[in-house]
Write a protein that holds these residues in place. Structure first.
Motif, PDB file in Angstrom:
ATOM      1  N   SER A  35     104.036 -10.322   4.835  1.00  0.00           N
ATOM      2  CA  SER A  35     103.778 -11.693   5.296  1.00  0.00           C
ATOM      3  C   SER A  35     103.982 -12.737   4.207  1.00  0.00           C
ATOM      4  CB  SER A  35     102.373 -11.809   5.885  1.00  0.00           C
ATOM      5  OG  SER A  35     101.395 -11.527   4.899  1.00  0.00           O
ATOM      6  N   GLU A  36     103.607 -12.433   2.962  1.00  0.00           N
ATOM      7  CA  GLU A  36     103.809 -13.406   1.885  1.00  0.00           C
ATOM      8  C   GLU A  36     105.298 -13.625   1.631  1.00  0.00           C
ATOM      9  OE1 GLU A  36     102.521 -14.405  -2.730  1.00  0.00           O
ATOM     10  OE2 GLU A  36     102.093 -12.415  -1.927  1.00  0.00           O
ATOM     11  N   SER A  37     106.068 -12.562   1.660  1.00  0.00           N
ATOM     12  CA  SER A  37     107.516 -12.681   1.476  1.00  0.00           C
ATOM     13  C   SER A  37     108.163 -13.447   2.626  1.00  0.00           C
ATOM     14  CB  SER A  37     108.153 -11.308   1.338  1.00  0.00           C
ATOM     15  OG  SER A  37     107.712 -10.694   0.158  1.00  0.00           O
ATOM     16  N   GLN A  38     107.656 -13.248   3.825  1.00  0.00           N
ATOM     17  CA  GLN A  38     108.167 -14.012   4.966  1.00  0.00           C
ATOM     18  C   GLN A  38     107.937 -15.501   4.739  1.00  0.00           C
ATOM     19  OE1 GLN A  38     106.002 -11.950   8.021  1.00  0.00           O
ATOM     20  NE2 GLN A  38     107.641 -10.468   8.346  1.00  0.00           N
ATOM     21  N   TYR A  39     106.776 -15.836   4.205  1.00  0.00           N
ATOM     22  CA  TYR A  39     106.482 -17.230   3.876  1.00  0.00           C
ATOM     23  C   TYR A  39     107.433 -17.736   2.788  1.00  0.00           C
ATOM     24  CZ  TYR A  39     104.285 -21.211   1.663  1.00  0.00           C
ATOM     25  OH  TYR A  39     104.071 -22.442   1.105  1.00  0.00           O
ATOM     26  N   LEU A  40     107.620 -16.950   1.721  1.00  0.00           N
ATOM     27  CA  LEU A  40     108.506 -17.349   0.630  1.00  0.00           C
ATOM     28  C   LEU A  40     109.940 -17.527   1.116  1.00  0.00           C
ATOM     29  CD1 LEU A  40     107.178 -15.018  -2.213  1.00  0.00           C
ATOM     30  CD2 LEU A  40     106.772 -17.481  -1.956  1.00  0.00           C
ATOM     31  N   LEU A  41     110.361 -16.676   2.027  1.00  0.00           N
ATOM     32  CA  LEU A  41     111.697 -16.791   2.602  1.00  0.00           C
ATOM     33  C   LEU A  41     111.814 -18.080   3.423  1.00  0.00           C
ATOM     34  CD1 LEU A  41     114.299 -15.154   2.520  1.00  0.00           C
ATOM     35  CD2 LEU A  41     113.559 -14.021   4.609  1.00  0.00           C
ATOM     36  N   GLY A  42     110.768 -18.390   4.177  1.00  0.00           N
ATOM     37  CA  GLY A  42     110.743 -19.656   4.915  1.00  0.00           C
ATOM     38  C   GLY A  42     110.890 -20.844   3.980  1.00  0.00           C
ATOM     39  N   GLU A  43     110.177 -20.808   2.852  1.00  0.00           N
ATOM     40  CA  GLU A  43     110.276 -21.885   1.859  1.00  0.00           C
ATOM     41  C   GLU A  43     111.704 -22.003   1.333  1.00  0.00           C
ATOM     42  OE1 GLU A  43     108.295 -24.246   0.549  1.00  0.00           O
ATOM     43  OE2 GLU A  43     106.662 -23.703   1.879  1.00  0.00           O
ATOM     44  N   ALA A  44     112.313 -20.860   1.016  1.00  0.00           N
ATOM     45  CA  ALA A  44     113.679 -20.872   0.488  1.00  0.00           C
ATOM     46  C   ALA A  44     114.643 -21.508   1.485  1.00  0.00           C
ATOM     47  CB  ALA A  44     114.117 -19.453   0.146  1.00  0.00           C
ATOM     48  N   PHE A  45     114.523 -21.127   2.756  1.00  0.00           N
ATOM     49  CA  PHE A  45     115.390 -21.710   3.783  1.00  0.00           C
ATOM     50  C   PHE A  45     115.082 -23.191   3.995  1.00  0.00           C
ATOM     51  CE2 PHE A  45     116.309 -17.339   5.460  1.00  0.00           C
ATOM     52  CZ  PHE A  45     117.692 -17.438   5.414  1.00  0.00           C
ATOM     53  N   LEU A  46     113.835 -23.580   3.893  1.00  0.00           N
ATOM     54  CA  LEU A  46     113.460 -24.975   4.143  1.00  0.00           C
ATOM     55  C   LEU A  46     114.076 -25.915   3.117  1.00  0.00           C
ATOM     56  CD1 LEU A  46     111.851 -26.935   5.914  1.00  0.00           C
ATOM     57  CD2 LEU A  46     109.886 -26.543   4.418  1.00  0.00           C
ATOM     58  N   VAL A  47     114.114 -25.505   1.863  1.00  0.00           N
ATOM     59  CA  VAL A  47     114.625 -26.389   0.810  1.00  0.00           C
ATOM     60  C   VAL A  47     116.014 -26.004   0.316  1.00  0.00           C
ATOM     61  CG1 VAL A  47     112.306 -27.024   0.058  1.00  0.00           C
ATOM     62  CG2 VAL A  47     113.478 -25.117  -1.057  1.00  0.00           C
ATOM     63  N   GLY A  48     116.545 -24.864   0.777  1.00  0.00           N
ATOM     64  CA  GLY A  48     117.858 -24.429   0.329  1.00  0.00           C
ATOM     65  C   GLY A  48     117.834 -23.859  -1.080  1.00  0.00           C
ATOM     66  N   ARG A  49     116.805 -23.086  -1.398  1.00  0.00           N
ATOM     67  CA  ARG A  49     116.678 -22.473  -2.722  1.00  0.00           C
ATOM     68  C   ARG A  49     117.194 -21.035  -2.680  1.00  0.00           C
ATOM     69  NH1 ARG A  49     111.392 -21.929  -3.238  1.00  0.00           N
ATOM     70  NH2 ARG A  49     111.105 -24.162  -3.454  1.00  0.00           N
ATOM     71  N   GLY A  50     118.334 -20.793  -3.344  1.00  0.00           N
ATOM     72  CA  GLY A  50     118.921 -19.453  -3.365  1.00  0.00           C
ATOM     73  C   GLY A  50     119.751 -19.138  -2.136  1.00  0.00           C
ATOM     74  N   THR A  51     119.812 -20.081  -1.223  1.00  0.00           N
ATOM     75  CA  THR A  51     120.551 -19.922   0.029  1.00  0.00           C
ATOM     76  C   THR A  51     120.851 -21.304   0.595  1.00  0.00           C
ATOM     77  OG1 THR A  51     120.529 -18.784   2.183  1.00  0.00           O
ATOM     78  CG2 THR A  51     118.474 -19.825   1.495  1.00  0.00           C
ATOM     79  N   GLU A  52     121.625 -21.346   1.648  1.00  0.00           N
ATOM     80  CA  GLU A  52     121.865 -22.620   2.332  1.00  0.00           C
ATOM     81  C   GLU A  52     120.598 -23.060   3.044  1.00  0.00           C
ATOM     82  OE1 GLU A  52     124.773 -24.577   2.608  1.00  0.00           O
ATOM     83  OE2 GLU A  52     125.496 -23.286   0.993  1.00  0.00           O
ATOM     84  N   LYS A  53     120.353 -24.359   3.069  1.00  0.00           N
ATOM     85  CA  LYS A  53     119.208 -24.890   3.810  1.00  0.00           C
ATOM     86  C   LYS A  53     119.412 -24.613   5.301  1.00  0.00           C
ATOM     87  CE  LYS A  53     116.588 -29.099   4.589  1.00  0.00           C
ATOM     88  NZ  LYS A  53     116.393 -30.502   4.227  1.00  0.00           N
ATOM     89  N   ASN A  54     118.344 -24.109   5.948  1.00  0.00           N
ATOM     90  CA  ASN A  54     118.430 -23.777   7.369  1.00  0.00           C
ATOM     91  C   ASN A  54     117.022 -23.870   7.955  1.00  0.00           C
ATOM     92  OD1 ASN A  54     118.475 -22.368   9.866  1.00  0.00           O
ATOM     93  ND2 ASN A  54     120.310 -21.272   9.229  1.00  0.00           N
ATOM     94  N   VAL A  55     116.725 -24.995   8.581  1.00  0.00           N
ATOM     95  CA  VAL A  55     115.381 -25.248   9.087  1.00  0.00           C
ATOM     96  C   VAL A  55     115.011 -24.261  10.192  1.00  0.00           C
ATOM     97  CG1 VAL A  55     113.858 -26.957  10.169  1.00  0.00           C
ATOM     98  CG2 VAL A  55     115.464 -27.679   8.408  1.00  0.00           C
TER      99      VAL A  55
END
Length: 92
Positions: A35-55
């Motif tokens: 669950s914590e990693s799922q949250y961190l992945l959501g953060e990465a997608f939200l701001v485009g950190r390490g990946t393309e931004k994808n809300v």
């Protein structure tokens, strides 16, 4: 585990900071239902950190995390929905 590797690469503590590696390890751990990693992945997608931004992907991962009771994910959902709404406004 994999979640900790993701946080180390994201922060640069003990390793060279690398957003792509942080994203990779968060995704591996999130797919294993952490669950914590799922949250961190959501953060990465939200701001485009390490990946393309994808809300939409951010919302998907925040919701998976929230469904497991990870409390920070509820705030993530609100921020992603707000970001999604403001994107719709700017495209009009």
């Amino acid at each position: 585990g994999q979640c900790n590797l993701s946080k180390l690469y994201a922060s640069g503590v003990g390793v060279q900071k690398d957003d792509k590696k942080a994203f990779y390890w968060a995704k591996k751990s999130a797919e294993a239902n952490d669950s914590e990693s799922q949250y961190l992945l959501g953060e990465a997608f939200l701001v485009g950190r390490g990946t393309e931004k994808n809300v939409e992907q951010a919302l998907y991962w925040f919701r998976k995390s929230a469904n497991q009771g990870y409390s920070d994910a509820f705030d993530g959902i609100k921020r992603a929905e707000k970001s999604s709404d403001s994107g719709k406004e700017s495209s009009k």
